[in-house]
Design a protein around this motif. Structure first.
Motif, mmCIF file in Angstrom:
data_model
loop_
_atom_site.group_PDB
_atom_site.id
_atom_site.type_symbol
_atom_site.label_atom_id
_atom_site.label_comp_id
_atom_site.label_asym_id
_atom_site.label_seq_id
_atom_site.Cartn_x
_atom_site.Cartn_y
_atom_site.Cartn_z
ATOM 1 N N THR A 149 -5.364 17.731 0.235
ATOM 2 C CA THR A 149 -5.833 17.573 1.607
ATOM 3 C C THR A 149 -4.782 18.110 2.575
ATOM 4 O OG1 THR A 149 -4.885 15.347 1.791
ATOM 5 C CG2 THR A 149 -7.152 15.503 1.005
ATOM 6 N N SER A 150 -5.235 18.549 3.728
ATOM 7 C CA SER A 150 -4.308 19.089 4.733
ATOM 8 C C SER A 150 -3.795 18.015 5.685
ATOM 9 C CB SER A 150 -5.004 20.179 5.541
ATOM 10 O OG SER A 150 -6.149 19.654 6.211
ATOM 11 N N TYR A 151 -4.468 16.869 5.721
ATOM 12 C CA TYR A 151 -4.173 15.846 6.730
ATOM 13 C C TYR A 151 -3.349 14.670 6.199
ATOM 14 C CZ TYR A 151 -8.286 13.830 4.445
ATOM 15 O OH TYR A 151 -9.175 13.360 3.513
ATOM 16 N N GLU A 152 -3.216 14.528 4.891
ATOM 17 C CA GLU A 152 -2.465 13.396 4.333
ATOM 18 C C GLU A 152 -0.985 13.759 4.272
ATOM 19 O OE1 GLU A 152 -5.171 10.696 1.647
ATOM 20 O OE2 GLU A 152 -5.266 12.750 0.900
ATOM 21 N N GLU A 153 -0.326 13.659 5.412
ATOM 22 C CA GLU A 153 1.054 14.096 5.552
ATOM 23 C C GLU A 153 2.063 13.017 5.180
ATOM 24 O OE1 GLU A 153 1.202 15.375 9.581
ATOM 25 O OE2 GLU A 153 0.216 17.294 9.162
ATOM 26 N N GLY A 154 1.656 11.772 5.156
ATOM 27 C CA GLY A 154 2.545 10.703 4.731
ATOM 28 C C GLY A 154 3.476 10.203 5.820
ATOM 29 N N ASP A 155 4.485 9.445 5.392
ATOM 30 C CA ASP A 155 5.409 8.759 6.288
ATOM 31 C C ASP A 155 6.670 9.606 6.463
ATOM 32 O OD1 ASP A 155 7.078 7.008 7.615
ATOM 33 O OD2 ASP A 155 6.632 5.286 6.337
ATOM 34 N N VAL A 156 6.879 10.108 7.669
ATOM 35 C CA VAL A 156 8.019 10.999 7.918
ATOM 36 C C VAL A 156 9.348 10.264 7.872
ATOM 37 C CG1 VAL A 156 6.627 12.581 9.282
ATOM 38 C CG2 VAL A 156 7.819 10.693 10.429
ATOM 39 N N ARG A 157 9.334 8.940 7.872
ATOM 40 C CA ARG A 157 10.579 8.163 7.840
ATOM 41 C C ARG A 157 11.194 8.111 6.447
ATOM 42 N NH1 ARG A 157 8.390 2.550 9.754
ATOM 43 N NH2 ARG A 157 7.107 3.101 7.952
ATOM 44 N N LEU A 158 10.426 8.468 5.431
ATOM 45 C CA LEU A 158 10.907 8.409 4.053
ATOM 46 C C LEU A 158 11.503 9.754 3.688
ATOM 47 C CD1 LEU A 158 7.902 6.469 2.471
ATOM 48 C CD2 LEU A 158 10.089 5.546 3.279
ATOM 49 N N VAL A 159 12.791 9.753 3.339
ATOM 50 C CA VAL A 159 13.512 11.013 3.157
ATOM 51 C C VAL A 159 14.389 10.983 1.899
ATOM 52 C CG1 VAL A 159 13.560 11.489 5.631
ATOM 53 C CG2 VAL A 159 15.440 10.193 4.580
ATOM 54 N N VAL A 160 14.842 12.161 1.535
ATOM 55 C CA VAL A 160 15.834 12.339 0.472
ATOM 56 C C VAL A 160 16.929 13.244 1.027
ATOM 57 C CG1 VAL A 160 14.271 12.003 -1.468
ATOM 58 C CG2 VAL A 160 14.509 14.281 -0.462
ATOM 59 N N CYS A 201 1.509 2.624 -3.390
ATOM 60 C CA CYS A 201 1.570 2.836 -1.938
ATOM 61 C C CYS A 201 0.732 4.022 -1.490
ATOM 62 C CB CYS A 201 3.013 3.075 -1.484
ATOM 63 S SG CYS A 201 3.976 1.575 -1.235
ATOM 64 N N ALA A 202 0.185 4.779 -2.423
ATOM 65 C CA ALA A 202 -0.620 5.963 -2.083
ATOM 66 C C ALA A 202 0.152 6.930 -1.198
ATOM 67 C CB ALA A 202 -1.926 5.550 -1.412
ATOM 68 N N HIS A 203 1.435 7.134 -1.505
ATOM 69 C CA HIS A 203 2.221 8.092 -0.726
ATOM 70 C C HIS A 203 1.667 9.506 -0.858
ATOM 71 C CE1 HIS A 203 5.284 5.323 0.562
ATOM 72 N NE2 HIS A 203 5.533 4.935 -0.678
ATOM 73 N N SER A 204 0.973 9.779 -1.934
ATOM 74 C CA SER A 204 0.361 11.093 -2.125
ATOM 75 C C SER A 204 -0.947 11.235 -1.367
ATOM 76 C CB SER A 204 0.124 11.347 -3.619
ATOM 77 O OG SER A 204 -0.586 10.279 -4.203
ATOM 78 N N GLY A 205 -1.411 10.157 -0.747
ATOM 79 C CA GLY A 205 -2.652 10.184 0.014
ATOM 80 C C GLY A 205 -3.794 9.537 -0.742
ATOM 81 N N VAL A 206 -4.461 8.595 -0.094
ATOM 82 C CA VAL A 206 -5.567 7.878 -0.750
ATOM 83 C C VAL A 206 -6.649 8.842 -1.221
ATOM 84 C CG1 VAL A 206 -7.363 6.150 -0.447
ATOM 85 C CG2 VAL A 206 -5.146 5.798 0.612
ATOM 86 N N ILE A 207 -6.987 9.806 -0.390
ATOM 87 C CA ILE A 207 -8.077 10.724 -0.746
ATOM 88 C C ILE A 207 -7.644 11.669 -1.860
ATOM 89 C CG2 ILE A 207 -9.732 12.395 0.137
ATOM 90 C CD1 ILE A 207 -9.942 9.448 1.208
#
Length: 287
Positions: A149-160, A201-207
């Motif tokens: 999907t193009s819209y499931e961008e996730g949480d920008v606060r989670l970083v490496v 947590c569905a970080h990859s996107g629920v859809i």
């Protein structure tokens, strides 16, 4: 097949037992012949709550880890110590990657709290999963979930950390990049009523998870979704588009919990009515 929420952020007011809640998730899967624990919460609370369900860690046949965050893996040492045996632990090979959450000038470590070596010494028999794995008949570990999907961008606060290895937690967050969370996995169960999806947590996107689950299991309908959706911290655009897609899939139920957030859960209750289940500690789903 019986699915029970062992650990969640919340305990329902009328819980049938004295469950303890914490920021975390753990789900027990009982097939009649096998007992599989999906995630372990963040502490030994998982032991307490399993005890209330009449389950000793020695009875577990395997553990599946959804991804490498502390609130899904922190209970591992307690489980392994009490099990007193070599216990298969299925996870993605990237699960021990150092991970952080940033907010302004603040930075904190949110990865697995223990080393692979330490957990192996306690009895963890780590088994890497990257491709879909049919662990039991009609039950799969997803492997890496394709990001389509193009819209499931996730949480920008989670970083490496960036490739230079720097970790400057200043306002500019120099040295950090967005965590792709390639280790994010789910469990897919093919029921007579369709696909039952269990997510951490569905970080990859629920859809993305639903689409992958339908392909892996060969199901043509989504029966239900259980677990954290991590929609709370995402953009309004991602939330609204995800809701529209979920309405299109028309699952029989959505049992959301953990990182979903109360505001999103309230919206789910309004949108899906009786199909929405607040999946707090002790919630049972039969499949």
């Amino acid at each position: 097949m019986k699915i029970t929420v062992v650990v969640d952020n919340n305990v329902p007011t009328l819980a049938k037992a004295a469950f303890r809640g914490e920021q975390g998730l753990s789900v027990l899967i009982e097939t009649g012949t096998n007992k599989i624990l999906f995630d372990t919460g963040q502490s030994d609370i998982v032991i307490h709550n399993l005890g209330l369900l009449g389950i000793h860690p020695l009875e577990l046949d395997a553990i599946v880890l959804s991804h490498g965050h502390y609130d899904h893996t922190g209970g591992l040492p307690s489980i392994l110590a009490m099990a007193g045996k070599r216990l298969p632990v299925f996870c993605h090979p990237d699960i021990f990657k150092p991970r952080y959450a940033v907010s302004g000038s603040n930075c904190r470590y949110v990865g697995v709290p223990f080393s692979r070596e330490y957990l192996s010494g306690l009895g963890a028999d780590f088994r890497n999963v990257e491709e879909p794995l049919e662990l039991l008949p009609t039950l799969w570990i997803s492997g890496t979930i394709p990001r389509e999907t193009s819209y499931e961008e996730g949480d920008v606060r989670l970083v490496v950390r960036g490739e230079d290895g720097e970790c400057d937690c200043g306002d500019s967050n120099t040295g950090f990049k967005k965590d792709p969370l390639t280790d994010d996995m789910a469990i897919f169960i093919r029921c007579s009523k369709g696909l039952l999806l269990l997510g951490g947590c569905a970080h990859s996107g629920v859809i993305n998870m639903v689409n992958h689950g339908l392909k892996v299991t060969g199901s043509i309908k989504v029966h239900g979704i259980l677990g954290g959706t991590h929609l709370g911290p995402t953009s309004d655009s991602q939330q609204s588009t995800t809701f529209a897609a979920l309405e299109w899939f028309n699952p029989d139920f959505i049992a959301a919990n953990h990182c979903t957030g109360f505001a999103v859960m309230a919206k789910m209750a309004q949108t899906f009515g009786p199909k929405f289940i607040p999946a707090f500690c002790g919630t049972v789903i039969d499949c």
